[in-house]
Scaffold this motif. Structure first.
Motif, PDB file in Angstrom:
ATOM      1  N   ASN A  52       2.416   3.846   3.789  1.00 28.74           N
ATOM      2  CA  ASN A  52       2.015   2.505   3.378  1.00 28.74           C
ATOM      3  C   ASN A  52       0.875   2.066   4.288  1.00 28.74           C
ATOM      4  O   ASN A  52       0.338   2.883   5.049  1.00 28.74           O
ATOM      5  CB  ASN A  52       3.208   1.520   3.366  1.00 28.74           C
ATOM      6  CG  ASN A  52       3.808   1.281   4.737  1.00 28.74           C
ATOM      7  OD1 ASN A  52       3.200   1.550   5.771  1.00 28.74           O
ATOM      8  ND2 ASN A  52       5.031   0.765   4.758  1.00 28.74           N
ATOM      9  N   ASN A  53       0.491   0.810   4.234  1.00 24.61           N
ATOM     10  CA  ASN A  53      -0.646   0.332   5.036  1.00 24.61           C
ATOM     11  C   ASN A  53      -0.406   0.457   6.537  1.00 24.61           C
ATOM     12  O   ASN A  53      -1.350   0.413   7.327  1.00 24.61           O
ATOM     13  CB  ASN A  53      -0.974  -1.124   4.694  1.00 24.61           C
ATOM     14  CG  ASN A  53      -1.577  -1.259   3.309  1.00 24.61           C
ATOM     15  OD1 ASN A  53      -1.995  -0.274   2.696  1.00 24.61           O
ATOM     16  ND2 ASN A  53      -1.603  -2.473   2.790  1.00 24.61           N
ATOM     17  N   GLY A  61       0.810  -1.211   0.000  1.00 23.97           N
ATOM     18  CA  GLY A  61       0.000   0.000   0.000  1.00 23.97           C
ATOM     19  C   GLY A  61       0.842   1.258   0.000  1.00 23.97           C
ATOM     20  O   GLY A  61       0.436   2.297   0.512  1.00 23.97           O
TER      21      GLY A  61
END
Length: 191
Positions: free
Chosen positions: A133-134, A84
């Motif tokens: 990111n995630n 992500g």
């Protein structure tokens, strides 16, 4: 790696990079020497973490009227630290207190174009580019000053004069346009 006591049968490996696959081997040693290494372990991926490396080479400029073009060098895959991954763009007109925030979800991206009709030509902006990111938002770059796109010159050259040089030639001269917010960078003239 440090040598582990012969009665110990496990070890904790530290300082690994997040979200990277590793395999491990063990080697036995004694006073005579070092034996053959074990077969490699199965591949094991470390857990993801918030990215900590910000993009570099933040620059930009150019573009059309009412645009702010921002470019950067993408972060390499081994420094993305998880799935992500994307970029966070923070921008504000120079001297303003309020930041505008945008996200670019593409890992390969290296450019963002901010469009707003209220942007005047060649306006300076403070820009920071960060990562996420995630796992969350990571580091932002330091501030870079980037100028919005230009408009066509709004002022005509003055002091135009013509002098006949020969039967087939005329010399035309004028005062050059000085750089300002209304003219931008004059790249040339047409006669």
């Amino acid at each position: 790696p440090e040598v582990i006591n012969g009665r110990t049968h496990k070890a904790t490996v530290v300082d690994l990079s997040p979200w990277v696959e590793y395999e491990f081997r063990v080697v036995a040693s004694n006073s005579v020497g070092i034996g053959e290494p074990s077969r490699p372990s199965a591949l094991l991926k470390t857990k993801a973490a918030v990215p900590v490396v910000a993009p570099t080479n933040i620059s930009g400029g150019g573009g059309s009227r009412s645009e702010l073009v921002i470019t950067w060098e993408p972060v390499s895959e081994e420094l993305q630290n998880g799935e992500g991954f994307g970029y966070i763009i923070m921008l504000r007109p120079l001297g303003s207190a309020t930041w505008t925030k945008a996200a670019v979800a593409s890992v390969e991206s290296s450019k963002y174009v901010y469009r707003n009709e209220s942007i005047t030509p060649l306006s300076p902006f403070e820009v920071k580019v960060g990562v996420y990111n995630n796992e969350g938002e990571g580091t932002l770059s330091s501030i870079s000053i980037i100028y919005s796109g230009e408009d066509e010159p709004q002022i005509a050259p003055v002091g135009v004069s013509a002098l006949s040089v020969s039967a087939a030639e005329v010399e035309v001269s004028w005062q050059p346009l000085a750089w300002n917010r209304h003219t931008g960078r004059v790249l040339g003239y047409e006669v």
